[in-house]
Structure formats: C-alpha cells, structure tokens
Design a protein around this motif. Sequence first.
Motif, PDB file in Angstrom:
ATOM      1  N   ARG A 199      50.631  70.125  14.130  1.00  0.00           N
ATOM      2  CA  ARG A 199      51.693  70.666  14.958  1.00  0.00           C
ATOM      3  C   ARG A 199      51.687  72.190  14.976  1.00  0.00           C
ATOM      4  O   ARG A 199      51.283  72.830  13.991  1.00  0.00           O
ATOM      5  CB  ARG A 199      53.047  70.161  14.481  1.00  0.00           C
ATOM      6  N   CYS A 200      52.173  72.750  16.084  1.00  0.00           N
ATOM      7  CA  CYS A 200      52.154  74.198  16.274  1.00  0.00           C
ATOM      8  C   CYS A 200      53.384  74.639  17.049  1.00  0.00           C
ATOM      9  O   CYS A 200      53.726  74.044  18.088  1.00  0.00           O
ATOM     10  CB  CYS A 200      50.887  74.587  17.035  1.00  0.00           C
ATOM     11  N   SER A 201      54.033  75.677  16.547  1.00  0.00           N
ATOM     12  CA  SER A 201      55.111  76.340  17.289  1.00  0.00           C
ATOM     13  C   SER A 201      54.630  77.725  17.667  1.00  0.00           C
ATOM     14  O   SER A 201      54.269  78.507  16.789  1.00  0.00           O
ATOM     15  CB  SER A 201      56.375  76.438  16.440  1.00  0.00           C
ATOM     16  N   PRO A 202      54.619  78.048  18.950  1.00  0.00           N
ATOM     17  CA  PRO A 202      54.094  79.345  19.366  1.00  0.00           C
ATOM     18  C   PRO A 202      55.042  80.482  19.027  1.00  0.00           C
ATOM     19  O   PRO A 202      56.205  80.263  18.693  1.00  0.00           O
ATOM     20  CB  PRO A 202      53.953  79.191  20.885  1.00  0.00           C
ATOM     21  N   LYS A 203      54.524  81.666  19.122  1.00  0.00           N
ATOM     22  CA  LYS A 203      55.350  82.868  18.953  1.00  0.00           C
ATOM     23  C   LYS A 203      56.421  82.893  20.036  1.00  0.00           C
ATOM     24  O   LYS A 203      56.176  82.449  21.162  1.00  0.00           O
ATOM     25  CB  LYS A 203      54.436  84.090  19.047  1.00  0.00           C
ATOM     26  N   SER A 204      57.580  83.416  19.685  1.00  0.00           N
ATOM     27  CA  SER A 204      58.676  83.487  20.639  1.00  0.00           C
ATOM     28  C   SER A 204      58.251  84.224  21.903  1.00  0.00           C
ATOM     29  O   SER A 204      57.635  85.291  21.844  1.00  0.00           O
ATOM     30  CB  SER A 204      59.858  84.214  19.987  1.00  0.00           C
ATOM     31  N   GLY A 205      58.564  83.626  23.053  1.00  0.00           N
ATOM     32  CA  GLY A 205      58.216  84.257  24.331  1.00  0.00           C
ATOM     33  C   GLY A 205      56.847  83.867  24.860  1.00  0.00           C
ATOM     34  O   GLY A 205      56.478  84.266  25.963  1.00  0.00           O
ATOM     35  N   HIS A 206      56.095  83.093  24.083  1.00  0.00           N
ATOM     36  CA  HIS A 206      54.760  82.664  24.516  1.00  0.00           C
ATOM     37  C   HIS A 206      54.827  81.250  25.075  1.00  0.00           C
ATOM     38  O   HIS A 206      55.471  80.376  24.500  1.00  0.00           O
ATOM     39  CB  HIS A 206      53.777  82.698  23.349  1.00  0.00           C
ATOM     40  N   ASP A 207      54.105  81.039  26.193  1.00  0.00           N
ATOM     41  CA  ASP A 207      54.161  79.724  26.823  1.00  0.00           C
ATOM     42  C   ASP A 207      52.796  79.041  26.889  1.00  0.00           C
ATOM     43  O   ASP A 207      52.692  77.920  27.374  1.00  0.00           O
ATOM     44  CB  ASP A 207      54.751  79.838  28.237  1.00  0.00           C
ATOM     45  N   THR A 208      51.767  79.701  26.431  1.00  0.00           N
ATOM     46  CA  THR A 208      50.414  79.143  26.487  1.00  0.00           C
ATOM     47  C   THR A 208      49.887  78.969  25.070  1.00  0.00           C
ATOM     48  O   THR A 208      49.931  79.913  24.269  1.00  0.00           O
ATOM     49  CB  THR A 208      49.485  80.076  27.277  1.00  0.00           C
ATOM     50  N   VAL A 209      49.414  77.766  24.787  1.00  0.00           N
ATOM     51  CA  VAL A 209      48.942  77.438  23.440  1.00  0.00           C
ATOM     52  C   VAL A 209      47.511  76.921  23.512  1.00  0.00           C
ATOM     53  O   VAL A 209      47.173  76.126  24.391  1.00  0.00           O
ATOM     54  CB  VAL A 209      49.836  76.365  22.791  1.00  0.00           C
ATOM     55  N   SER A 210      46.689  77.386  22.606  1.00  0.00           N
ATOM     56  CA  SER A 210      45.326  76.870  22.526  1.00  0.00           C
ATOM     57  C   SER A 210      45.021  76.480  21.087  1.00  0.00           C
ATOM     58  O   SER A 210      45.658  76.958  20.148  1.00  0.00           O
ATOM     59  CB  SER A 210      44.310  77.896  23.037  1.00  0.00           C
ATOM     60  N   TRP A 211      44.045  75.604  20.947  1.00  0.00           N
ATOM     61  CA  TRP A 211      43.633  75.099  19.638  1.00  0.00           C
ATOM     62  C   TRP A 211      42.155  75.415  19.418  1.00  0.00           C
ATOM     63  O   TRP A 211      41.330  75.307  20.337  1.00  0.00           O
ATOM     64  CB  TRP A 211      43.839  73.584  19.565  1.00  0.00           C
ATOM     65  N   TYR A 212      41.856  75.773  18.175  1.00  0.00           N
ATOM     66  CA  TYR A 212      40.487  76.082  17.784  1.00  0.00           C
ATOM     67  C   TYR A 212      40.164  75.331  16.487  1.00  0.00           C
ATOM     68  O   TYR A 212      41.028  75.131  15.637  1.00  0.00           O
ATOM     69  CB  TYR A 212      40.314  77.586  17.533  1.00  0.00           C
ATOM     70  N   GLN A 213      38.892  74.959  16.355  1.00  0.00           N
ATOM     71  CA  GLN A 213      38.393  74.346  15.126  1.00  0.00           C
ATOM     72  C   GLN A 213      37.450  75.325  14.444  1.00  0.00           C
ATOM     73  O   GLN A 213      36.565  75.868  15.101  1.00  0.00           O
ATOM     74  CB  GLN A 213      37.628  73.057  15.446  1.00  0.00           C
ATOM     75  N   GLN A 214      37.645  75.537  13.152  1.00  0.00           N
ATOM     76  CA  GLN A 214      36.774  76.449  12.433  1.00  0.00           C
ATOM     77  C   GLN A 214      36.179  75.756  11.216  1.00  0.00           C
ATOM     78  O   GLN A 214      36.880  75.501  10.237  1.00  0.00           O
ATOM     79  CB  GLN A 214      37.519  77.714  12.004  1.00  0.00           C
ATOM     80  N   ALA A 215      34.889  75.465  11.293  1.00  0.00           N
ATOM     81  CA  ALA A 215      34.176  74.901  10.152  1.00  0.00           C
ATOM     82  C   ALA A 215      33.859  76.026   9.171  1.00  0.00           C
ATOM     83  O   ALA A 215      33.853  77.210   9.534  1.00  0.00           O
ATOM     84  CB  ALA A 215      32.900  74.227  10.624  1.00  0.00           C
ATOM     85  N   LEU A 216      33.579  75.653   7.945  1.00  0.00           N
ATOM     86  CA  LEU A 216      33.322  76.629   6.893  1.00  0.00           C
ATOM     87  C   LEU A 216      32.139  77.526   7.267  1.00  0.00           C
ATOM     88  O   LEU A 216      31.072  77.037   7.650  1.00  0.00           O
ATOM     89  CB  LEU A 216      33.026  75.891   5.589  1.00  0.00           C
ATOM     90  N   GLY A 217      32.345  78.837   7.219  1.00  0.00           N
ATOM     91  CA  GLY A 217      31.275  79.785   7.491  1.00  0.00           C
ATOM     92  C   GLY A 217      30.979  80.027   8.960  1.00  0.00           C
ATOM     93  O   GLY A 217      30.049  80.778   9.290  1.00  0.00           O
TER      94      GLY A 217
END
Lengths: 113, 110
Positions: A22-40
Amino acid sequence: DAGVTQSPTHLIKTRGQQVTLRCSPKSGHDTVSWYQQALGQGPQFIFQYYEEEERQRGNFPDRFSGHQFPNYSSELNVNALLLGDSALYLCASRPNTYTGELFFGEGSRLTVL
Amino acid sequence: LAKTTQPISMDSYEGQEVNITCSHNNIATNDYITWYQQFPSQGPRFIIQGYKTKVTNEVASLFIPADRKSSTLSLPRVSLSDTAVYYCLMTFGGNTPLVFGKGTRLSVIA
C-alpha cells in the motif's frame, strides 16, 4: 506535511502466495507509480496510475496489478509469488504539473521464500 | 529515452569535492538531465535537474556542456553522510517513467 508513506515496511511470503502493498502519496499529488528494485540494481518501472486508471506499464507480467483509489492512494498486488519477486518495492508520487521530480517512499521490502 | 553511462563506483575522502560524470550521447532535444541520490533501504531522492549550462542548488551543482552529450554532478566538500548511490537520468516530463541504470556507488572515507 507527510511525504510518501508505504506499508508494510517488511514482509515475508512463500512461493505461490499473493501480496498487497500500500502507498499514500504526498499531499497534493495525484499520480502514483510503482518501481521494483532488486538488490544491487536500479529501480525498474512497474506501472503508473492517474485518475484511478493504469496509464503506463513497464515490462512486468500480469501477475503484477494495481489500483488507485479516489483519495489517490494506491495498492500493488502480486499474485503467484516467485523467488525472483524478492525486492524492494518503491512507490513514488508527483503532482499533475510534473517538473521532473518524483517523491519516493521508503519502500516495502518483500522476501519470498 | 537516451541511454546513460556512469562509473560503477567512486571513493573519496571527507572534505573533498566529488565529480560524477554521466554520458548520454543520444540525448533528445526535450530531455532534461536529472540526478537522484539513494541511501540503502530508502527510496531515491531528487538532487538536481538541468537542461543546459550550469545549475546550482544548496546540495550540488550540475554542469552541462553545450552539446549536452554528458553532464557532471559536483558535490562540494563531501561528508560520510554523502555515501550513497547516485543515478543520472533523462527526464522528458509528461507521463514518461523514470529509467534508472545501476548508478554510481559513492563511498566517502574518513
């Protein structure tokens, strides 16, 4: 002013299970994106939501799905977990008037056993 | 978006100025050059962005030559807390997602 908040911070699942982040965006932001980061590695784009719709998608299988709610918060769902899904999952938000700056949360660390 | 190339790692002593250069030979006219910083187990944080010449803020300076095929992030007088991974990205705006490479791992030594 709270920044981007994500939950849970850490979780452990077994292969084949399903997970919701789950994610709550910064106040005033309406666009959310998701990223995956593997080790290294650098973060890899999964998808982006705006006005409750998926607007762009990276090279990830359909096991990865998401949702955005009317309050702009978002969920990332991953089905049929694989060992390779172990990673730090980052949520980022930005206002509609984009200046090139994304605001990232601290991430959810998923371990698949 | 243009592919970027930057050193895998750099070491520096405290108090020194650190310059990290990024190559982006195929930069497009509409691309901006943006740098992010990431500490372990945290999300990336925006540092600085520029289009041409020089940009300076309270954290860093960004130097961009006229041909825009490279850029240099300059961190003045680094401290141990500047140990992090630094990413150089091209940003176009609109809905274009960020494309991260592996970044440059900067280690600051006392």
